[in-house]
Design a protein around this motif. Structure first.
Motif, PDB file in Angstrom:
ATOM      1  N   ARG A   1      -1.872   0.572   2.777  1.00 62.73           N
ATOM      2  CA  ARG A   1      -2.067  -0.787   3.290  1.00 62.73           C
ATOM      3  C   ARG A   1      -3.543  -1.149   3.395  1.00 62.73           C
ATOM      4  NH1 ARG A   1       2.361   1.095   6.640  1.00 62.73           N
ATOM      5  NH2 ARG A   1       4.287   0.092   5.941  1.00 62.73           N
ATOM      6  N   GLN A   2      -4.399  -0.145   3.575  1.00 62.41           N
ATOM      7  CA  GLN A   2      -5.845  -0.383   3.646  1.00 62.41           C
ATOM      8  C   GLN A   2      -6.480  -0.491   2.264  1.00 62.41           C
ATOM      9  OE1 GLN A   2      -7.522   2.796   6.059  1.00 62.41           O
ATOM     10  NE2 GLN A   2      -6.008   2.459   7.670  1.00 62.41           N
TER      11      GLN A   2
ATOM     12  N   LEU B   1      10.354   0.528   3.004  1.00 58.76           N
ATOM     13  CA  LEU B   1       9.440   0.351   1.869  1.00 58.76           C
ATOM     14  C   LEU B   1      10.241  -0.144   0.661  1.00 58.76           C
ATOM     15  CD1 LEU B   1       7.609   3.793   2.255  1.00 58.76           C
ATOM     16  CD2 LEU B   1       6.778   1.579   3.069  1.00 58.76           C
TER      17      LEU B   1
ATOM     18  N   MET C   1       1.061   5.800   4.096  1.00 57.55           N
ATOM     19  CA  MET C   1       1.176   4.348   4.038  1.00 57.55           C
ATOM     20  C   MET C   1       0.055   3.581   4.734  1.00 57.55           C
ATOM     21  SD  MET C   1       3.433   3.846   1.912  1.00 57.55           S
ATOM     22  CE  MET C   1       3.349   2.048   2.031  1.00 57.55           C
ATOM     23  N   PRO C   2      -0.512   4.076   5.843  1.00 55.05           N
ATOM     24  CA  PRO C   2      -1.655   3.351   6.418  1.00 55.05           C
ATOM     25  C   PRO C   2      -2.798   3.191   5.411  1.00 55.05           C
ATOM     26  CG  PRO C   2      -0.794   4.890   8.024  1.00 55.05           C
ATOM     27  CD  PRO C   2      -0.091   5.196   6.723  1.00 55.05           C
TER      28      PRO C   2
ATOM     29  N   ALA D   1       6.862   1.166  10.511  1.00 57.06           N
ATOM     30  CA  ALA D   1       5.547   0.885   9.929  1.00 57.06           C
ATOM     31  C   ALA D   1       4.998   2.093   9.179  1.00 57.06           C
ATOM     32  CB  ALA D   1       4.571   0.467  11.028  1.00 57.06           C
TER      33      ALA D   1
END
Length: 327
Positions: A217-218, A235, A213-214, A290
């Protein structure tokens, strides 16, 4: 004569002090030194990320320090072997994933017994895998992938963190239920596999949300679906594989902490309480959310039963996938 007696008394006193020293150390209240938390996978993996979040919070209490020690290799069995043989004193732990239950079937001749050689401490979190493709991929949905795979059997591939890993079995379940021919490409860890997917060298991957997920998001990866039966609360906008065209598809990943078998119950209970405090901390829950992970503490007994149930549930999937060592 007096001098000889005095010498004997001094010698005897010294011997008694030396003999008492180990006993004094053994009786020191737990914990009296840093605790080593073994991660049987590489840095950047989902297990590693969770270990550092939880270990850092446990260390903040000031009672002791948790040191994360990465011991990757052989699908997590290398690190597990070391911990199974470690002293049962509470100073060596391991954060395992669903792969621990998978390995019980995957490797017929392990150097340890998955159940008997460990003392379960607590379940830590559940994490759905997420089906991702590169941000520049032409595939925008599960339907797109399945359609392309059916049109060109054997042309598409899916990366994984290694043969028999949860990322592999998620893909195998997808392949079997969709009735498609896609090629499995095993890597030595999640980080390496995701790197190639981001670069477009891998068509897709069922990666742990903690790791993927990081990058989503990027803007480096595109998330198409989660593997759980229901949408993840962290999510909510990402559909499940089941609702994307494969009804009944579901695969759950989980993480938990074990100690060597024989670790005293009072130490296991102390660790369980400390893990519970760490998971209850608002900042930890926020960081886990997160990453797409949901905190899930359990009692040692509940975790023991959970592991045995998972071994039974996953065994037939592993055999059908062809991942079984020696097949």
């Amino acid at each position: 004569m007096i001098r000889s007696i005095r010498g004997a008394v001094v010698a005897l006193s010294s011997s008694l002090l030396l003999a008492a020293a180990p006993a004094a150390v053994a009786q020191a209240p737990y914990p009296a030194k840093p605790v080593r938390l073994v991660v049987p996978f590489s840095a950047g993996s989902a297990t590693d990320i969770l270990a550092r979040i939880i270990g850092t919070k446990m260390s903040e209490g000031g009672t002791y320090q948790v040191i994360v020690d990465n011991r990757p290799g052989a699908g997590g069995t290398l690190g597990a072997t070391g911990v199974a043989k470690a002293a049962p004193d509470g100073y060596t732990l391991i954060l395992v994933s669903v792969g621990h239950a998978i390995n019980a079937t995957l490797y017929p001749r392990l150097a340890y017994d998955t159940v008997k050689d460990f003392a379960p401490v607590s379940l830590v979190a559940t994490v759905p895998n997420v089906l991702v493709v590169s941000a520049g991929s032409k595939y925008k949905s599960v339907h797109d992938l399945v359609t392309a795979a059916r049109a060109a059997p054997g042309k598409l591939n899916f990366d994984s963190a290694g043969s028999g890993s949860s990322t592999h079995l998620s893909g195998e379940m997808f392949r079997m239920q969709a009735g498609i021919d896609i090629v499995h490409i095993p890597y030595k860890g999640t980080g390496e596999a995701l790197t190639d997917v981001m670069a477009g060298r891998g068509d897709m991957m069922f990666a742990p949300t903690v790791s993927a997920m990081p990058f989503v998001r990027q803007g480096k990866l595109r998330a198409l679906a989660v593997t759980t039966a229901r949408r993840s609360s962290s999510l909510p906008d990402i559909p499940t594989v089941a609702e994307s065209g494969l009804p009944g598809y579901a695969f759950d990943s989980w993480f938990g902490i074990l100690a060597p078998a024989g670790t005293p119950k009072e130490i296991v209970d102390t660790l369980n309480a400390d893990i519970g405090k760490a998971l209850a901390a608002p900042d930890v829950r926020e960081r886990l959310a997160a990453q797409g992970a949901e905190p899930k503490r359990s009692s040692p007994q509940e975790f023991a039963s959970y592991i045995q149930a998972e071994i039974g549930k996953l065994a037939p999937v592993i055999r059908q996938s062809g991942a079984l060592a020696g097949q």
